[in-house]
Design an enzyme around this catalytic site. Sequence first.
Site, PDB file in Angstrom:
ATOM      1  N   GLY A  95       0.735  -1.361   0.031  1.00 46.91           N
ATOM      2  CA  GLY A  95      -0.177  -0.114  -0.063  1.00 46.91           C
ATOM      3  C   GLY A  95       0.939   1.233  -0.101  1.00 46.91           C
ATOM      4  N   ALA A 124       2.139   3.013   2.487  1.00 44.52           N
ATOM      5  CA  ALA A 124       3.225   2.972   3.476  1.00 44.52           C
ATOM      6  C   ALA A 124       4.296   1.976   2.804  1.00 44.52           C
ATOM      7  CB  ALA A 124       2.760   2.242   4.871  1.00 44.52           C
ATOM      8  N   THR A 182      -5.089   1.231   0.409  1.00 47.15           N
ATOM      9  CA  THR A 182      -4.770   2.723  -0.261  1.00 47.15           C
ATOM     10  C   THR A 182      -5.428   2.862  -1.516  1.00 47.15           C
ATOM     11  OG1 THR A 182      -2.633   2.547   0.910  1.00 47.15           O
ATOM     12  CG2 THR A 182      -2.565   3.964  -1.088  1.00 47.15           C
ATOM     13  N   ALA A 216      -9.147   4.179  -1.036  1.00 44.94           N
ATOM     14  CA  ALA A 216      -9.450   5.407  -0.508  1.00 44.94           C
ATOM     15  C   ALA A 216      -9.838   6.393  -1.599  1.00 44.94           C
ATOM     16  CB  ALA A 216      -8.224   5.893   0.343  1.00 44.94           C
ATOM     17  N   ARG A 268     -17.072  11.579  13.788  1.00 47.79           N
ATOM     18  CA  ARG A 268     -17.307  10.236  13.571  1.00 47.79           C
ATOM     19  C   ARG A 268     -17.923   9.153  14.322  1.00 47.79           C
ATOM     20  NH1 ARG A 268     -12.634   8.260   9.327  1.00 47.79           N
ATOM     21  NH2 ARG A 268     -13.574   9.736   7.503  1.00 47.79           N
ATOM     22  N   GLU A 316      -0.891   1.881   8.593  1.00 50.31           N
ATOM     23  CA  GLU A 316      -2.109   1.328   9.354  1.00 50.31           C
ATOM     24  C   GLU A 316      -1.642   0.403  10.436  1.00 50.31           C
ATOM     25  OE1 GLU A 316      -6.022   1.278   7.158  1.00 50.31           O
ATOM     26  OE2 GLU A 316      -6.767  -0.086   9.285  1.00 50.31           O
TER      27      GLU A 316
HETATM   28  C1  LIG Z   1     -12.631   2.259   1.412  1.00 47.43           C
HETATM   29  C2  LIG Z   1     -11.446   3.110   2.289  1.00 47.43           C
HETATM   30  C3  LIG Z   1     -11.495   4.709   1.924  1.00 47.43           C
HETATM   31  C4  LIG Z   1     -10.399   5.151   2.708  1.00 47.43           C
HETATM   32  N1  LIG Z   1     -10.237   6.615   2.526  1.00 47.43           N
HETATM   33  C5  LIG Z   1      -9.239   7.241   3.263  1.00 47.43           C
HETATM   34  C6  LIG Z   1      -9.109   8.704   3.007  1.00 47.43           C
HETATM   35  O1  LIG Z   1      -9.900   9.370   2.276  1.00 47.43           O
HETATM   36  N2  LIG Z   1      -8.235   9.320   3.639  1.00 47.43           N
HETATM   37  C7  LIG Z   1      -7.447   8.780   4.603  1.00 47.43           C
HETATM   38  O2  LIG Z   1      -6.563   9.278   5.160  1.00 47.43           O
HETATM   39  N3  LIG Z   1      -7.548   7.286   4.859  1.00 47.43           N
HETATM   40  C8  LIG Z   1      -8.764   6.687   4.416  1.00 47.43           C
HETATM   41  N4  LIG Z   1      -8.871   5.180   4.574  1.00 47.43           N
HETATM   42  C9  LIG Z   1      -7.768   4.900   5.401  1.00 47.43           C
HETATM   43  C10 LIG Z   1      -6.406   4.546   4.534  1.00 47.43           C
HETATM   44  O3  LIG Z   1      -6.654   4.255   3.216  1.00 47.43           O
HETATM   45  C11 LIG Z   1      -5.448   3.340   5.013  1.00 47.43           C
HETATM   46  O4  LIG Z   1      -5.371   3.668   6.266  1.00 47.43           O
HETATM   47  C12 LIG Z   1      -4.108   3.470   4.296  1.00 47.43           C
HETATM   48  O5  LIG Z   1      -4.075   3.379   2.859  1.00 47.43           O
HETATM   49  C13 LIG Z   1      -3.324   1.992   4.924  1.00 47.43           C
HETATM   50  O6  LIG Z   1      -2.184   2.127   4.123  1.00 47.43           O
HETATM   51  P1  LIG Z   1      -1.018   1.011   4.224  1.00 47.43           P
HETATM   52  O7  LIG Z   1      -0.042   0.880   3.140  1.00 47.43           O
HETATM   53  O8  LIG Z   1      -0.839   0.897   5.625  1.00 47.43           O
HETATM   54  O9  LIG Z   1      -2.098  -0.486   3.942  1.00 47.43           O
HETATM   55  P2  LIG Z   1      -2.722  -0.925   2.810  1.00 47.43           P
HETATM   56  O10 LIG Z   1      -2.910   0.019   1.729  1.00 47.43           O
HETATM   57  O11 LIG Z   1      -3.906  -1.630   3.445  1.00 47.43           O
HETATM   58  O12 LIG Z   1      -1.822  -2.026   1.899  1.00 47.43           O
HETATM   59  C14 LIG Z   1      -1.440  -3.029   2.817  1.00 47.43           C
HETATM   60  C15 LIG Z   1      -1.131  -4.214   1.582  1.00 47.43           C
HETATM   61  O13 LIG Z   1      -0.689  -5.469   2.506  1.00 47.43           O
HETATM   62  C16 LIG Z   1      -0.794  -6.566   1.634  1.00 47.43           C
HETATM   63  N5  LIG Z   1      -0.963  -7.834   2.678  1.00 47.43           N
HETATM   64  C17 LIG Z   1      -1.633  -7.989   3.716  1.00 47.43           C
HETATM   65  N6  LIG Z   1      -1.093  -9.115   4.172  1.00 47.43           N
HETATM   66  C18 LIG Z   1      -0.205  -9.543   3.564  1.00 47.43           C
HETATM   67  C19 LIG Z   1       0.733 -10.749   3.500  1.00 47.43           C
HETATM   68  N7  LIG Z   1       0.570 -11.674   4.591  1.00 47.43           N
HETATM   69  N8  LIG Z   1       1.620 -10.856   2.957  1.00 47.43           N
HETATM   70  C20 LIG Z   1       1.858 -10.193   1.562  1.00 47.43           C
HETATM   71  N9  LIG Z   1       1.215  -8.925   1.730  1.00 47.43           N
HETATM   72  C21 LIG Z   1       0.182  -8.802   2.554  1.00 47.43           C
HETATM   73  C22 LIG Z   1      -2.150  -6.261   1.030  1.00 47.43           C
HETATM   74  O14 LIG Z   1      -2.554  -6.886   0.129  1.00 47.43           O
HETATM   75  C23 LIG Z   1      -2.023  -4.725   0.716  1.00 47.43           C
HETATM   76  O15 LIG Z   1      -1.698  -4.551  -0.471  1.00 47.43           O
HETATM   77  C24 LIG Z   1      -9.730   4.630   3.760  1.00 47.43           C
HETATM   78  C25 LIG Z   1      -9.642   3.018   4.024  1.00 47.43           C
HETATM   79  C26 LIG Z   1     -10.604   2.351   3.171  1.00 47.43           C
HETATM   80  C27 LIG Z   1     -10.675   1.204   3.241  1.00 47.43           C
END
Ligand SMILES: Cc1cc2nc3c(=O)[nH]c(=O)nc-3n(C[C@H](O)[C@H](O)[C@H](O)COP(=O)(O)OP(=O)(O)OC[C@H]3O[C@@H](n4cnc5c(N)ncnc54)[C@H](O)[C@@H]3O)c2cc1C
Length: 536
Positions: A13, A15, A44, A47, A280, A368
Amino acid sequence: MRLQTDVLIIGSGAAGMYAALEAARHGARVMLVDRSLIGRGGATVMAQMTVAVALGEEQPDHWEHHLADTLKAGRELCDPALSRLLCEEAPACIREMDAWGVGWARKSGHISQVQAPGHDRPRCVYVDFVNTGPAVSKTLRARLQRTAEVQRTGDLLVTELALRDGACVGAYAVHTATGESIPIAAKTTIIATGGLTRIYARNSASINMGGDGYALALRAGAELIDMEFVQFFPIGHLAPRLVGMDPIMWDPFRYKLGGRLLNAEMREFLQEDGRYVAARDHATYAILKEVAEGRGSPHGGAWLSFQHCSERELRAAFGPVIDRLAANGIDLTRAPIEVAPIAHYHMGGIRVDAEMRTSVPQLFAAGEAVGGANGANRLSGNAITEAFVFGRRAGLRAAGLAGNTPMPVPASARAPAARRPELNPAAEIARLQAVVNQHVGPLRSRAGLARALDYLNALGAACAQLPAPHGSVDAEWLDLHDLRNMRLVAECATRAALERTESRGAHQRDDFPDMDPAWRVHQKLRLAADGLRLER
Ligand SMILES: Cc1cc2nc3c(=O)[nH]c(=O)nc-3n(C[C@H](O)[C@H](O)[C@H](O)COP(=O)(O)OP(=O)(O)OC[C@H]3O[C@@H](n4cnc5c(N)ncnc54)[C@H](O)[C@@H]3O)c2cc1C
């Protein structure tokens, strides 16, 4: 097959991708793996709304004002070092994304910033027509394609971290297309696997958001923090059926057009005067109260109406989105839609310091997956910011440490474990989601939480082992993997919620409705030989 890298990043994502770019920029060879396609598997890309940052393009602003609002929303439970990092470094990341061509919406030459609930001024940037997440993801994917030091591999599901003398030396993954077990030796590892909201029946999650990263961290000896704090998004889409769109897309509609939340009697029950001001958690409890008192909409939520808006106003604000709604049979000028609280984001997660180090040497976390920056409740827009800032910091520190760490000897492939448990994992996932939704949802009580815990404990033995896949990974094996991790993280959330005998932020107890100053403490969880240990 055995793989080797300086920095292994699990999850792609915002991050994970930002961490990969930053680690490569600091001279590391990076392997970015994801159980799905790179950049398309988690929150990600889904969103569609806003990103909070004190740019001061709309009104004078400073990161300290952003921090003050973040701490206030977190109800005295933010980790101040993490919250500060989030707010202070956000402008640099947002401007870097701008330079990389993300396309933040602009007005008369400057970046537009809108005001979201809980922020004291217009602070949230966005990409227009509910395109923020897809644009963020596409921009980072494009940068990665031009970064030779980063090897990107999709369809690699990480099942366990590899440990030597208590330090993390990589991970074990399963290649989902072939079922092959693949050890990856890494000098440093970053967990960037996102959150856990799939453990709820009503959620905004993708299939990959069952909390894998928390389970990986726990089993490797790392600590989790604040697992009871799950944010519910009050106006998740409930009905009519909506395909291919973000279930929380009504938020930007409310920013731009106000909208009216109505109960079954078509009466507004939040005093907002057509504006969008309720936080919220307040909106969530107000909707649940209407439902509990028999004034909910037909599917158990509330009505959201934009009937005061003309077709012209709707199109001016949301252009192509109006056509996508029409394809779903939704005409906002004619009828309200139904909305309800859905599990949306997790404030808790892996415990890290401000360098994104976990308590396990050579293991970092970002995005996250990390707990603490948002305390007991998160401000809207802070999650994508957190993914950028924490990803960047983790990439920097993991690359730095990798530079001083010898390459570990690659681990051997895992020996096959016991045979498959005798349960139907898909049916059990649905049951777990229903139980967690009912008893560990926005409103909690001792009796309900205890019932959820009994169920999760009983399920524990059945999912203790994950057998090796036979040939390619089939749906049943994947469900077993998910069930095992979802059960463990659901137990963490339930145990912590049962213990916290007060109401604070996103954690609301029917039987302890007030905030208790004695509970101004974090709860930590770790996995001991005989099960979870909870400490204050
Ligand atoms: C529908 C929706 C709308 C949102 N809108 C907003 C917004 O407008 N503004 C805002 O600030 N936040 C928003 N959020 C929250 C925000 O999008 C997330 O908190 C943020 O994008 C998380 O990013 P990340 O990179 O930590 O994780 P993610 O983007 O969730 O990526 C995690 C990745 O890890 C991979 N993964 C998981 N487990 C494993 C494993 N065992 N092995 C290999 N890969 C794995 C997954 O496939 C995924 O690709 C929203 C969330 C959702 C669900």
